[in-house]
Enzyme design. Structure first.
Site, PDB file in Angstrom:
ATOM      1  N   TYR A   1      -5.360   3.753   9.488  1.00 16.54           N
ATOM      2  CA  TYR A   1      -5.067   4.368  10.782  1.00 16.54           C
ATOM      3  C   TYR A   1      -6.359   4.873  11.442  1.00 16.54           C
ATOM      4  O   TYR A   1      -6.543   4.761  12.661  1.00 16.54           O
ATOM      5  CB  TYR A   1      -4.072   5.503  10.551  1.00 16.54           C
ATOM      6  CG  TYR A   1      -3.474   6.139  11.790  1.00 16.54           C
ATOM      7  CD1 TYR A   1      -3.640   5.594  13.062  1.00 16.54           C
ATOM      8  CD2 TYR A   1      -2.714   7.305  11.684  1.00 16.54           C
ATOM      9  CE1 TYR A   1      -3.091   6.187  14.180  1.00 16.54           C
ATOM     10  CE2 TYR A   1      -2.155   7.902  12.796  1.00 16.54           C
ATOM     11  CZ  TYR A   1      -2.348   7.344  14.036  1.00 16.54           C
ATOM     12  OH  TYR A   1      -1.798   7.936  15.141  1.00 16.54           O
ATOM     13  N   ASN A   2      -7.262   5.414  10.632  1.00 15.90           N
ATOM     14  CA  ASN A   2      -8.536   5.920  11.146  1.00 15.90           C
ATOM     15  C   ASN A   2      -9.294   4.869  11.949  1.00 15.90           C
ATOM     16  O   ASN A   2      -9.837   5.144  13.019  1.00 15.90           O
ATOM     17  CB  ASN A   2      -9.395   6.406   9.978  1.00 15.90           C
ATOM     18  CG  ASN A   2     -10.802   6.783  10.392  1.00 15.90           C
ATOM     19  OD1 ASN A   2     -11.026   7.794  11.037  1.00 15.90           O
ATOM     20  ND2 ASN A   2     -11.768   5.959  10.011  1.00 15.90           N
TER      21      ASN A   2
ATOM     22  N   ASP B   1       0.816  -1.215   0.000  1.00 13.15           N
ATOM     23  CA  ASP B   1       0.000   0.000   0.000  1.00 13.15           C
ATOM     24  C   ASP B   1       0.850   1.266   0.000  1.00 13.15           C
ATOM     25  O   ASP B   1       0.553   2.231  -0.698  1.00 13.15           O
ATOM     26  CB  ASP B   1      -0.934   0.006   1.216  1.00 13.15           C
ATOM     27  CG  ASP B   1      -2.113  -0.943   1.044  1.00 13.15           C
ATOM     28  OD1 ASP B   1      -2.461  -1.261  -0.116  1.00 13.15           O
ATOM     29  OD2 ASP B   1      -2.684  -1.361   2.059  1.00 13.15           O
ATOM     30  N   GLY B   2       1.921   1.268   0.809  1.00 13.86           N
ATOM     31  CA  GLY B   2       2.777   2.451   0.882  1.00 13.86           C
ATOM     32  C   GLY B   2       3.418   2.777  -0.455  1.00 13.86           C
ATOM     33  O   GLY B   2       3.509   3.943  -0.848  1.00 13.86           O
TER      34      GLY B   2
ATOM     35  N   ASP C   1      -3.616  13.311  22.093  1.00 13.03           N
ATOM     36  CA  ASP C   1      -2.351  13.013  21.419  1.00 13.03           C
ATOM     37  C   ASP C   1      -2.349  13.546  19.989  1.00 13.03           C
ATOM     38  O   ASP C   1      -1.301  13.607  19.349  1.00 13.03           O
ATOM     39  CB  ASP C   1      -2.099  11.509  21.391  1.00 13.03           C
ATOM     40  CG  ASP C   1      -1.584  10.976  22.724  1.00 13.03           C
ATOM     41  OD1 ASP C   1      -1.280  11.798  23.610  1.00 13.03           O
ATOM     42  OD2 ASP C   1      -1.498   9.747  22.883  1.00 13.03           O
TER      43      ASP C   1
ATOM     44  N   GLU D   1      -4.944   9.616   4.857  1.00 12.93           N
ATOM     45  CA  GLU D   1      -5.295  10.496   5.971  1.00 12.93           C
ATOM     46  C   GLU D   1      -4.235  11.545   6.217  1.00 12.93           C
ATOM     47  O   GLU D   1      -3.081  11.402   5.803  1.00 12.93           O
ATOM     48  CB  GLU D   1      -5.511   9.691   7.264  1.00 12.93           C
ATOM     49  CG  GLU D   1      -4.257   9.194   7.940  1.00 12.93           C
ATOM     50  CD  GLU D   1      -3.713   7.891   7.397  1.00 12.93           C
ATOM     51  OE1 GLU D   1      -2.481   7.785   7.240  1.00 12.93           O
ATOM     52  OE2 GLU D   1      -4.522   6.975   7.124  1.00 12.93           O
TER      53      GLU D   1
END
Length: 284
Positions: free
Chosen positions: A183-184, A71-72, A170, A141
């Site tokens: 991440y969401n 994905d990256g 944070d 994101e």
């Protein structure tokens, strides 16, 4: 005939030869399709197999780009090619590969020819830091994260309307539908359908207000996040994998002028992957 392009010469090549300049990937020019591969062993093995398949078979997709990696690597490749109208077919050689397709040597041609396309637009992050303005794109994101041992103090607006006057946490995360299962989801943000025309704002470990769970806003919204105490409580802004530190204010919006066209196998579309995540039950 397949041509190997040395990554050290990438910047001198025209687009149809190569459009990736970071030096991480290998690039091949074919009659029409372009192969962009990550450099790990698994990616290179898949690359060699695909080259053999395409040398024996012709694909009438002149704008096709086959991206081999995780994905990256796909995110990085898309952003490098943001000004093109190419069709991107991802082949997974990473761990999860949410944006990618599973590699099948026997079915590759059939999968590509019958692939369904979807368009996704990225977020555009505009950051004010040390009297400088920097813009970056995020397909998944934008994360606002504390830089020190102290929690961040942030205010969040949608256009001119206050969403929250002071969030002690944070950080905070603004996600696209395509990124809502990444991440969401880990910070308990909502999973958004691709056609929802929404973006998610989710807090990261909120301390005050402790029970604030975030907000879903229109994809036409301009989200403005301000650091209320930039000297004592510095924060950074991260657009996918691009970080800007010591920010004072960040503006985030969907950049609808940019549309990435991704191709997916009929039985594993991005829509279906998102639906599966919505239905998934976690087990210990």
């Amino acid at each position: 005939m397949v041509k190997l392009v040395d990554t050290k010469d990438l910047k001198s090549l025209p687009f149809w030869e190569c459009q990736f300049e970071s030096g991480r990937g290998h690039h091949f020019k074919m009659n029409k399709p372009l192969i962009i591969s990550d450099k790990n062993t698994k990616s290179l093995t898949i690359k060699r197999k695909i080259i053999k398949i395409l040398e024996k078979n012709k694909i009438n997709k002149p704008n096709l780009v086959i991206v081999i990696g995780g994905d990256g690597f796909m995110l990085q490749t898309l952003k490098k090619n943001k000004n093109t109208k190419k069709l991107f077919y991802g082949v997974n050689s990473g761990s999860y590969g949410f944006l990618m397709n599973r590699f099948s040597a026997s079915n590759l041609l059939k999968y590509i020819l019958k692939a369904k396309s979807i368009y996704i637009s990225p977020l555009e992050m505009t950051v004010n830091s040390k009297n400088k303005i920097k813009k970056s794109l995020a397909i998944n994101e934008v994360s606002i994260l504390r830089q020190s041992r102290q929690a961040a103090n942030l205010s969040i607006k949608s256009n001119s309307k206050n969403i929250i006057k002071k969030l002690v946490s944070d950080g905070v995360l603004v996600s696209t539908p395509a990124g809502s299962t990444a991440y969401n989801l880990s910070v308990h943000g909502p999973i958004l359908n691709l056609n929802s025309k929404k973006i998610s704002i989710a807090p990261i470990s909120p301390f005050r207000p402790r029970r604030w769970t975030g907000k879903i806003v229109s994809d036409k919204s301009k989200v403005i996040i301000t650091n209320l105490d930039s000297k004592k409580r510095p924060v950074s802004a991260v657009a996918d994998n691009i970080e800007v530190r010591n920010i004072k204010k960040v503006t985030i919006k969907v950049q609808n002028k940019i549309k990435f066209n991704l191709l997916y196998d009929k039985n594993s579309s991005l829509h279906k992957k998102i639906k599966l995540e919505q239905l998934r039950k976690e087990v210990n």
